[in-house]
Design an enzyme around this catalytic site. Structure first.
Site, PDB file in Angstrom:
ATOM      1  N   GLY A 254       0.788  -1.217   0.109  1.00  0.00           N
ATOM      2  CA  GLY A 254       0.093   0.022   0.023  1.00  0.00           C
ATOM      3  C   GLY A 254       0.960   1.241   0.105  1.00  0.00           C
ATOM      4  CB  CYS A 261       3.797   3.137  17.070  1.00  0.00           C
ATOM      5  SG  CYS A 261       3.000   3.369  18.673  1.00  0.00           S
ATOM      6  NE  ARG A 330      -0.489  10.191  18.043  1.00  0.00           N
ATOM      7  CZ  ARG A 330      -0.171   9.724  19.234  1.00  0.00           C
ATOM      8  NH1 ARG A 330       0.415   9.966  19.907  1.00  0.00           N
ATOM      9  NH2 ARG A 330      -1.017   8.654  19.446  1.00  0.00           N
TER      10      ARG A 330
HETATM   11  P1  NAD Z   1      -0.372  10.110  23.602  1.00  0.00           P
HETATM   12  O1  NAD Z   1       0.242  11.139  23.222  1.00  0.00           O
HETATM   13  O2  NAD Z   1      -1.955   9.653  23.147  1.00  0.00           O
HETATM   14  O3  NAD Z   1      -0.657  10.225  25.185  1.00  0.00           O
HETATM   15  C1  NAD Z   1       0.417  10.682  26.157  1.00  0.00           C
HETATM   16  C2  NAD Z   1      -0.172  11.353  27.327  1.00  0.00           C
HETATM   17  O4  NAD Z   1       0.479  11.601  28.164  1.00  0.00           O
HETATM   18  C3  NAD Z   1      -0.872  12.625  26.865  1.00  0.00           C
HETATM   19  O5  NAD Z   1      -2.367  12.540  27.450  1.00  0.00           O
HETATM   20  C4  NAD Z   1      -0.350  13.756  27.827  1.00  0.00           C
HETATM   21  O6  NAD Z   1      -1.108  14.798  28.170  1.00  0.00           O
HETATM   22  C5  NAD Z   1       0.249  12.949  28.859  1.00  0.00           C
HETATM   23  N1  NAD Z   1       1.243  13.556  29.566  1.00  0.00           N
HETATM   24  C6  NAD Z   1       2.467  14.018  29.020  1.00  0.00           C
HETATM   25  N2  NAD Z   1       3.335  14.396  30.048  1.00  0.00           N
HETATM   26  C7  NAD Z   1       2.739  14.087  31.201  1.00  0.00           C
HETATM   27  C8  NAD Z   1       3.183  14.034  32.447  1.00  0.00           C
HETATM   28  N3  NAD Z   1       4.351  14.630  32.903  1.00  0.00           N
HETATM   29  N4  NAD Z   1       2.255  13.638  33.436  1.00  0.00           N
HETATM   30  C9  NAD Z   1       1.279  12.933  33.271  1.00  0.00           C
HETATM   31  N5  NAD Z   1       0.610  13.060  32.076  1.00  0.00           N
HETATM   32  C10 NAD Z   1       1.604  13.277  30.856  1.00  0.00           C
HETATM   33  O7  NAD Z   1       0.728   8.844  23.612  1.00  0.00           O
HETATM   34  P2  NAD Z   1       0.290   7.416  22.959  1.00  0.00           P
HETATM   35  O8  NAD Z   1      -0.036   7.048  21.805  1.00  0.00           O
HETATM   36  O9  NAD Z   1      -0.709   6.731  24.268  1.00  0.00           O
HETATM   37  O10 NAD Z   1       1.666   6.667  23.463  1.00  0.00           O
HETATM   38  C11 NAD Z   1       2.345   6.584  24.911  1.00  0.00           C
HETATM   39  C12 NAD Z   1       3.640   5.670  24.638  1.00  0.00           C
HETATM   40  O11 NAD Z   1       3.167   4.292  24.324  1.00  0.00           O
HETATM   41  C13 NAD Z   1       4.632   6.055  23.555  1.00  0.00           C
HETATM   42  O12 NAD Z   1       5.845   5.700  24.101  1.00  0.00           O
HETATM   43  C14 NAD Z   1       3.966   5.005  22.266  1.00  0.00           C
HETATM   44  O13 NAD Z   1       5.482   5.062  21.859  1.00  0.00           O
HETATM   45  C15 NAD Z   1       3.613   3.883  23.137  1.00  0.00           C
HETATM   46  N6  NAD Z   1       2.932   3.091  22.474  1.00  0.00           N
HETATM   47  C16 NAD Z   1       1.771   3.567  21.687  1.00  0.00           C
HETATM   48  C17 NAD Z   1       1.049   2.753  21.057  1.00  0.00           C
HETATM   49  C18 NAD Z   1      -0.101   3.232  20.287  1.00  0.00           C
HETATM   50  O14 NAD Z   1      -0.741   2.514  19.487  1.00  0.00           O
HETATM   51  N7  NAD Z   1      -0.668   4.587  20.330  1.00  0.00           N
HETATM   52  C19 NAD Z   1       1.117   1.248  21.063  1.00  0.00           C
HETATM   53  C20 NAD Z   1       1.919   0.825  21.844  1.00  0.00           C
HETATM   54  C21 NAD Z   1       2.876   1.757  22.497  1.00  0.00           C
END
Ligand code: NAD
Length: 437
Positions: A254, A261, A330
């Site tokens: 695709g 990620c 994103r």
């Molecule tokens: P996101 O950006 O959706 O959420 C992060 C949250 O953290 C936000 O709501 C932000 O306000 C909060 N935050 C930031 N600083 C903070 C602090 N000091 N105290 C409290 N809250 C705080 O991120 P996400 O997509 O959930 O990803 C989080 C992690 O998990 C990343 O490392 C990502 O790589 C990993 N991950 C993501 C996925 C996915 O599908 N999104 C899957 C597996 C792993």
């Protein structure tokens, strides 16, 4: 029943909090974004994820989950503290750990004896040790705590199912007692549990994501060669997938991988390797192949239009989110594609079942349509960017009639090339040999 605090209520944090609550634990979900906490307290969800609202409502009613922006409140009774804050790409692809550092400092201010701090965020190898150092530095009295790595593997769009029925749980720590407690916490999920050291656990996450991204770039490279040689990549991928050593998943050709990620994690792993003086050739090629896909999609539309000139042409984008069943925009390929089209003077319209509100913030010059049929009106070409199920059964006769001229670039190969030609479309798919290109 365990007391858990989840720090960071984003895509991963909200699912982690809701699922642990549903398993019978008492969970406080904590975020510094007060607006998000207010929304959650009013019962509205900050993200779109199938089944999430029902799960949260059920556990709020049962008093198993609450939301706060106060570390004092969130950590008051917590034995397990999950860090699930963002780790976006920073300079040169290095993971930006500012949110992890801030969370670690705030945790240190409210730490209690025996607390187990668990990194769920995807963090560079060595971050677990670094988090311990930050906590000790911030609060020299903090003595009896442990840091554990437990990376998350869920996929947006099927996050609840992925969390509740994981393929495996990875637990990394230098403290066997803490590792055992975190493993016990996950026992109700009945998944294999890999217990290892901190750095190895952190590496398992990056290696897994890099492998999956490489699989996607691999099949995209094969798709290019299929196009040149007149083979159909969909049948190639089907034929390959039956081999148990290969497997059928992540072999969908695709417009390339996107999202929050894969792009950042492959970059961050390559950065870690470069920093050690190693040239990660395979990772670099994975990124190179992927980076070409978005421009390639625009080039294919030009082929369909029979012209290099896009100025004044109206192009409709079917699908905006980086994959179906999420509103996450994103690093969605559609954003790059829309900007490439706009830069060449095209008029760009779009439709997405869920992600238009998020997308409009990133693409103010793109007109959003109310339905695929409204989108098709007056279009010189349509592009499928996201394989939402509702696009698979469209009334394609109606779409054709609404268009200025019926041309469709199928960036996710959801339609049958032969059928599309019978329906009167000028059609191109990805790597579809004699029939589709
Ligand atoms: P996101 O950006 O959706 O959420 C992060 C949250 O953290 C936000 O709501 C932000 O306000 C909060 N935050 C930031 N600083 C903070 C602090 N000091 N105290 C409290 N809250 C705080 O991120 P996400 O997509 O959930 O990803 C989080 C992690 O998990 C990343 O490392 C990502 O790589 C990993 N991950 C993501 C996925 C996915 O599908 N999104 C899957 C597996 C792993």
């Amino acid at each position: 029943m365990k007391n858990i605090c989840v720090v960071g209520v984003g895509y991963v944090g909200i699912i982690t909090a809701a699922c642990f609550a549903d398993l019978g634990n008492k969970v406080v979900a904590l975020d510094i974004d007060q607006q998000k906490i207010n929304e959650l307290n009013k019962g509205s969800m900050p993200i779109y994820e199938p089944g999430l609202k029902e799960l949260i409502d059920r556990n709020v009613k049962a008093n198993r989950i609450s939301f706060t922006s106060s570390y004092a409140e969130g950590l008051k009774d917590a034995e397990f503290v999950f860090i699930a804050v963002g780790t976006p790409s920073g300079v040169d692809g290095e993971a930006d750990l500012q949110y992890v550092a801030a969370a670690a400092r705030s945790i240190a201010d409210h730490i209690s004896d025996g607390m187990i701090i668990i990194n769920k965020s995807t963090v560079p190898v060595g971050t677990g040790d670094w988090v311990s150092d930050i906590i000790r530095e911030q609060n020299p009295k903090a003595a009896n705590f442990s840091v554990v790595s437990c990376p998350e593997f869920l996929r947006e769009g099927s996050a609840i199912g992925d969390f509740m029925e994981p393929h495996r749980i990875v637990v990394g720590s230098l403290d066997p007692e803490a590792a055992e407690k975190v493993a016990q916490l996950h026992l109700p999920l009945r998944a294999p549990i890999v217990v290892t050291d901190l750095r190895t656990a952190e590496m398992i996450k990056y290696a897994s994501n890099a492998f999956l991204a490489t699989k996607i770039s691999f099949i995209n490279e094969i798709a290019n060669i299929c196009e040149d040689l007149g083979a159909d990549v969909m049948e190639v991928s089907n034929g390959m997938g039956f081999d148990a050593r290969i497997g059928p998943s992540f072999l969908n050709p695709g417009i390339g991988y996107g999202g929050s990620c894969f792009p950042k994690d492959v970059k961050a792993l390559a950065y870690m390797a470069e920093k050690e003086g190693r040239h990660p050739r395979l990772l670099n090629s994975t990124m190179e192949v992927n980076n070409e896909r978005r421009q390639m999609a625009v080039n294919q539309v030009k082929v369909l239009l029979g012209s290099e000139e896009l100025a004044g042409k109206t192009i409709g984008l079917l699908g905006l989110s980086f994959k179906p069943n999420t509103d996450d925009m994103r690093d969605a390929p559609s954003v790059t594609i829309a900007n490439l089209l706009l830069a060449e003077g095209a008029i760009v319209k779009a439709y997405d079942p869920i992600a238009m509100e998020e997308a409009a913030k990133l693409l103010p010059s793109v007109e959003m349509a109310e339905s695929p049929y409204q989108l098709a009106e007056g279009c010189d070409a349509l592009m499928v960017n996201t394989e939402w199920n509702e696009f698979r059964q469209l009334d394609l006769n109606r779409i054709r009639e609404a268009m200025n001229s019926p041309r469709l670039y199928d960036g996710r190969n959801i339609y049958d090339p032969t059928l599309m030609k019978e329906l009167g479309f000028a059609y191109r798919g990805v790597g579809r040999g004699y029939n589709g290109s």
